[in-house]
Scaffold this motif. Structure first.
Motif, PDB file in Angstrom:
ATOM      1  N   ALA A  49       0.810  -1.209   0.000  1.00  0.00           N
ATOM      2  CA  ALA A  49       0.000   0.000   0.000  1.00  0.00           C
ATOM      3  C   ALA A  49       0.852   1.271   0.000  1.00  0.00           C
ATOM      4  O   ALA A  49       0.329   2.353  -0.182  1.00  0.00           O
ATOM      5  CB  ALA A  49      -0.933  -0.004   1.205  1.00  0.00           C
ATOM      6  N   GLN A  50       2.152   1.144   0.217  1.00  0.00           N
ATOM      7  CA  GLN A  50       3.007   2.324   0.249  1.00  0.00           C
ATOM      8  C   GLN A  50       3.093   2.958  -1.134  1.00  0.00           C
ATOM      9  O   GLN A  50       3.087   2.276  -2.145  1.00  0.00           O
ATOM     10  CB  GLN A  50       4.415   1.956   0.704  1.00  0.00           C
ATOM     11  CG  GLN A  50       4.527   1.700   2.178  1.00  0.00           C
ATOM     12  CD  GLN A  50       5.961   1.373   2.566  1.00  0.00           C
ATOM     13  OE1 GLN A  50       6.746   0.931   1.757  1.00  0.00           O
ATOM     14  NE2 GLN A  50       6.291   1.606   3.819  1.00  0.00           N
ATOM     15  N   HIS A  51       3.183   4.262  -1.116  1.00  0.00           N
ATOM     16  CA  HIS A  51       3.364   4.993  -2.357  1.00  0.00           C
ATOM     17  C   HIS A  51       4.765   5.591  -2.338  1.00  0.00           C
ATOM     18  O   HIS A  51       5.159   6.236  -1.378  1.00  0.00           O
ATOM     19  CB  HIS A  51       2.311   6.097  -2.487  1.00  0.00           C
ATOM     20  CG  HIS A  51       0.917   5.554  -2.514  1.00  0.00           C
ATOM     21  ND1 HIS A  51       0.289   5.171  -3.658  1.00  0.00           N
ATOM     22  CD2 HIS A  51       0.035   5.309  -1.513  1.00  0.00           C
ATOM     23  CE1 HIS A  51      -0.915   4.728  -3.379  1.00  0.00           C
ATOM     24  NE2 HIS A  51      -1.090   4.792  -2.083  1.00  0.00           N
ATOM     25  N   TYR A  52       5.509   5.346  -3.381  1.00  0.00           N
ATOM     26  CA  TYR A  52       6.871   5.829  -3.462  1.00  0.00           C
ATOM     27  C   TYR A  52       6.893   7.073  -4.339  1.00  0.00           C
ATOM     28  O   TYR A  52       6.349   7.055  -5.449  1.00  0.00           O
ATOM     29  CB  TYR A  52       7.790   4.733  -4.019  1.00  0.00           C
ATOM     30  CG  TYR A  52       7.792   3.513  -3.128  1.00  0.00           C
ATOM     31  CD1 TYR A  52       8.606   3.447  -2.012  1.00  0.00           C
ATOM     32  CD2 TYR A  52       6.946   2.439  -3.378  1.00  0.00           C
ATOM     33  CE1 TYR A  52       8.594   2.347  -1.176  1.00  0.00           C
ATOM     34  CE2 TYR A  52       6.922   1.335  -2.540  1.00  0.00           C
ATOM     35  CZ  TYR A  52       7.743   1.299  -1.450  1.00  0.00           C
ATOM     36  OH  TYR A  52       7.728   0.206  -0.606  1.00  0.00           O
ATOM     37  N   ARG A  86      -0.164  -2.326 -10.530  1.00  0.00           N
ATOM     38  CA  ARG A  86      -1.410  -2.277 -11.296  1.00  0.00           C
ATOM     39  C   ARG A  86      -2.270  -1.066 -10.966  1.00  0.00           C
ATOM     40  O   ARG A  86      -3.187  -0.744 -11.697  1.00  0.00           O
ATOM     41  CB  ARG A  86      -2.188  -3.570 -11.106  1.00  0.00           C
ATOM     42  CG  ARG A  86      -2.602  -3.828  -9.687  1.00  0.00           C
ATOM     43  CD  ARG A  86      -3.372  -5.114  -9.578  1.00  0.00           C
ATOM     44  NE  ARG A  86      -3.437  -5.473  -8.160  1.00  0.00           N
ATOM     45  CZ  ARG A  86      -3.424  -6.679  -7.715  1.00  0.00           C
ATOM     46  NH1 ARG A  86      -3.354  -7.672  -8.562  1.00  0.00           N
ATOM     47  NH2 ARG A  86      -3.487  -6.936  -6.436  1.00  0.00           N
ATOM     48  N   ASP A  87      -1.950  -0.386  -9.851  1.00  0.00           N
ATOM     49  CA  ASP A  87      -2.671   0.835  -9.503  1.00  0.00           C
ATOM     50  C   ASP A  87      -1.980   2.083 -10.034  1.00  0.00           C
ATOM     51  O   ASP A  87      -2.422   3.199  -9.776  1.00  0.00           O
ATOM     52  CB  ASP A  87      -2.821   0.946  -7.980  1.00  0.00           C
ATOM     53  CG  ASP A  87      -3.658  -0.185  -7.398  1.00  0.00           C
ATOM     54  OD1 ASP A  87      -4.620  -0.600  -8.077  1.00  0.00           O
ATOM     55  OD2 ASP A  87      -3.342  -0.656  -6.296  1.00  0.00           O
ATOM     56  N   GLY A  88      -0.856   1.892 -10.733  1.00  0.00           N
ATOM     57  CA  GLY A  88      -0.154   3.031 -11.315  1.00  0.00           C
ATOM     58  C   GLY A  88       0.894   3.663 -10.418  1.00  0.00           C
ATOM     59  O   GLY A  88       1.448   4.697 -10.754  1.00  0.00           O
ATOM     60  N   HIS A  89       1.193   3.045  -9.282  1.00  0.00           N
ATOM     61  CA  HIS A  89       2.189   3.584  -8.358  1.00  0.00           C
ATOM     62  C   HIS A  89       3.559   2.979  -8.662  1.00  0.00           C
ATOM     63  O   HIS A  89       3.667   1.813  -9.041  1.00  0.00           O
ATOM     64  CB  HIS A  89       1.811   3.284  -6.909  1.00  0.00           C
ATOM     65  CG  HIS A  89       0.475   3.844  -6.529  1.00  0.00           C
ATOM     66  ND1 HIS A  89      -0.607   3.036  -6.317  1.00  0.00           N
ATOM     67  CD2 HIS A  89       0.056   5.113  -6.359  1.00  0.00           C
ATOM     68  CE1 HIS A  89      -1.643   3.791  -6.011  1.00  0.00           C
ATOM     69  NE2 HIS A  89      -1.276   5.058  -6.034  1.00  0.00           N
ATOM     70  N   LEU A  90       4.595   3.781  -8.461  1.00  0.00           N
ATOM     71  CA  LEU A  90       5.961   3.301  -8.663  1.00  0.00           C
ATOM     72  C   LEU A  90       6.295   2.215  -7.651  1.00  0.00           C
ATOM     73  O   LEU A  90       5.836   2.239  -6.510  1.00  0.00           O
ATOM     74  CB  LEU A  90       6.958   4.449  -8.538  1.00  0.00           C
ATOM     75  CG  LEU A  90       6.962   5.437  -9.697  1.00  0.00           C
ATOM     76  CD1 LEU A  90       7.739   6.689  -9.322  1.00  0.00           C
ATOM     77  CD2 LEU A  90       7.568   4.801 -10.931  1.00  0.00           C
ATOM     78  N   LEU A  91       7.106   1.284  -8.079  1.00  0.00           N
ATOM     79  CA  LEU A  91       7.557   0.200  -7.206  1.00  0.00           C
ATOM     80  C   LEU A  91       8.691   0.702  -6.311  1.00  0.00           C
ATOM     81  O   LEU A  91       9.314   1.732  -6.599  1.00  0.00           O
ATOM     82  CB  LEU A  91       8.036  -0.974  -8.055  1.00  0.00           C
ATOM     83  CG  LEU A  91       6.981  -1.607  -8.956  1.00  0.00           C
ATOM     84  CD1 LEU A  91       7.607  -2.688  -9.823  1.00  0.00           C
ATOM     85  CD2 LEU A  91       5.834  -2.171  -8.148  1.00  0.00           C
ATOM     86  N   PRO A  92       9.010  -0.012  -5.226  1.00  0.00           N
ATOM     87  CA  PRO A  92      10.134   0.402  -4.382  1.00  0.00           C
ATOM     88  C   PRO A  92      11.444   0.344  -5.154  1.00  0.00           C
ATOM     89  O   PRO A  92      11.581  -0.395  -6.127  1.00  0.00           O
ATOM     90  CB  PRO A  92      10.132  -0.598  -3.231  1.00  0.00           C
ATOM     91  CG  PRO A  92       9.254  -1.707  -3.662  1.00  0.00           C
ATOM     92  CD  PRO A  92       8.352  -1.207  -4.733  1.00  0.00           C
ATOM     93  N   ASP A  93      12.392   1.151  -4.701  1.00  0.00           N
ATOM     94  CA  ASP A  93      13.706   1.176  -5.342  1.00  0.00           C
ATOM     95  C   ASP A  93      14.389  -0.177  -5.252  1.00  0.00           C
ATOM     96  O   ASP A  93      14.218  -0.916  -4.284  1.00  0.00           O
ATOM     97  CB  ASP A  93      14.611   2.220  -4.676  1.00  0.00           C
ATOM     98  CG  ASP A  93      14.199   3.645  -5.000  1.00  0.00           C
ATOM     99  OD1 ASP A  93      13.170   3.832  -5.678  1.00  0.00           O
ATOM    100  OD2 ASP A  93      14.906   4.565  -4.577  1.00  0.00           O
ATOM    101  N   VAL A  94      15.177  -0.475  -6.264  1.00  0.00           N
ATOM    102  CA  VAL A  94      16.026  -1.659  -6.268  1.00  0.00           C
ATOM    103  C   VAL A  94      17.373  -1.219  -5.711  1.00  0.00           C
ATOM    104  O   VAL A  94      17.957  -0.241  -6.186  1.00  0.00           O
ATOM    105  CB  VAL A  94      16.180  -2.207  -7.706  1.00  0.00           C
ATOM    106  CG1 VAL A  94      17.093  -3.403  -7.726  1.00  0.00           C
ATOM    107  CG2 VAL A  94      14.825  -2.548  -8.298  1.00  0.00           C
ATOM    108  N   VAL A  95      17.850  -1.907  -4.690  1.00  0.00           N
ATOM    109  CA  VAL A  95      19.100  -1.521  -4.038  1.00  0.00           C
ATOM    110  C   VAL A  95      20.086  -2.676  -4.129  1.00  0.00           C
ATOM    111  O   VAL A  95      19.733  -3.825  -3.897  1.00  0.00           O
ATOM    112  CB  VAL A  95      18.863  -1.134  -2.558  1.00  0.00           C
ATOM    113  CG1 VAL A  95      20.162  -0.753  -1.879  1.00  0.00           C
ATOM    114  CG2 VAL A  95      17.848  -0.007  -2.459  1.00  0.00           C
ATOM    115  N   GLY A  96      21.326  -2.357  -4.487  1.00  0.00           N
ATOM    116  CA  GLY A  96      22.350  -3.386  -4.543  1.00  0.00           C
ATOM    117  C   GLY A  96      23.621  -2.862  -5.162  1.00  0.00           C
ATOM    118  O   GLY A  96      23.713  -1.703  -5.569  1.00  0.00           O
ATOM    119  N   GLN A  97      24.608  -3.727  -5.235  1.00  0.00           N
ATOM    120  CA  GLN A  97      25.894  -3.358  -5.825  1.00  0.00           C
ATOM    121  C   GLN A  97      25.896  -3.717  -7.300  1.00  0.00           C
ATOM    122  O   GLN A  97      25.386  -4.764  -7.698  1.00  0.00           O
ATOM    123  CB  GLN A  97      27.044  -4.058  -5.115  1.00  0.00           C
ATOM    124  CG  GLN A  97      27.285  -3.509  -3.731  1.00  0.00           C
ATOM    125  CD  GLN A  97      28.532  -4.078  -3.106  1.00  0.00           C
ATOM    126  OE1 GLN A  97      28.761  -5.273  -3.181  1.00  0.00           O
ATOM    127  NE2 GLN A  97      29.319  -3.222  -2.495  1.00  0.00           N
TER     128      GLN A  97
END
Length: 129
Positions: A49-52, A86-97
């Motif tokens: 439910a978080q919006h980024y 599917r609701d049009g909100h951005l996904l969480p950031d991808v973090v890594g090396q």
């Protein structure tokens, strides 16, 4: 005094299961969620439910500069992709090396492939505490 028990008759048991008992299948298990499972489900729903917030779109030059710096210094990056749920909100950031790259694709953490044209924003992640 005699201690008489009724005789066990397998035919009575078989008749019960054949003609009386109705198995409700998976319905009988629906109320058996463990508290750990319900807590995990709540956390998963809250995360979904978080919006980024949308970060500014960077040019290809800026993105590749950050990625090159991260690759050379073995520093993790945070990448916002141009992907939405599917609701049009951005996904969480991808973090890594950044552990490698191909022509138009980078490799994060040795296994995740990310296309450069799918990257919206790149930021270096500070490793100091």
């Amino acid at each position: 005094m005699s201690d008489s028990k009724p005789a066990f008759d397998i035919r009575v048991v078989q008749d019960f299961f054949d003609h009386v008992y109705q198995d409700r299948g998976m319905v009988k298990w629906q109320g058996f969620y463990l508290s750990d499972h319900t807590n995990a489900l709540k956390k998963q729903r809250a995360k979904q439910a978080q919006h980024y917030p949308e970060k500014p779109v960077q040019s290809l030059t800026v993105k590749t500069d950050y990625l090159q710096q991260a690759y050379l210094k073995n520093q993790p990056v945070s990448i916002q992709l141009n992907e939405r749920d599917r609701d049009g909100h951005l996904l969480p950031d991808v973090v890594g090396q950044v552990t490698g790259y191909y022509e138009t694709t980078i490799v994060l953490a040795g296994w995740q492939l990310v296309a450069l044209d799918n990257i919206r924003h790149v930021a270096l992640v500070s490793t100091t505490n």
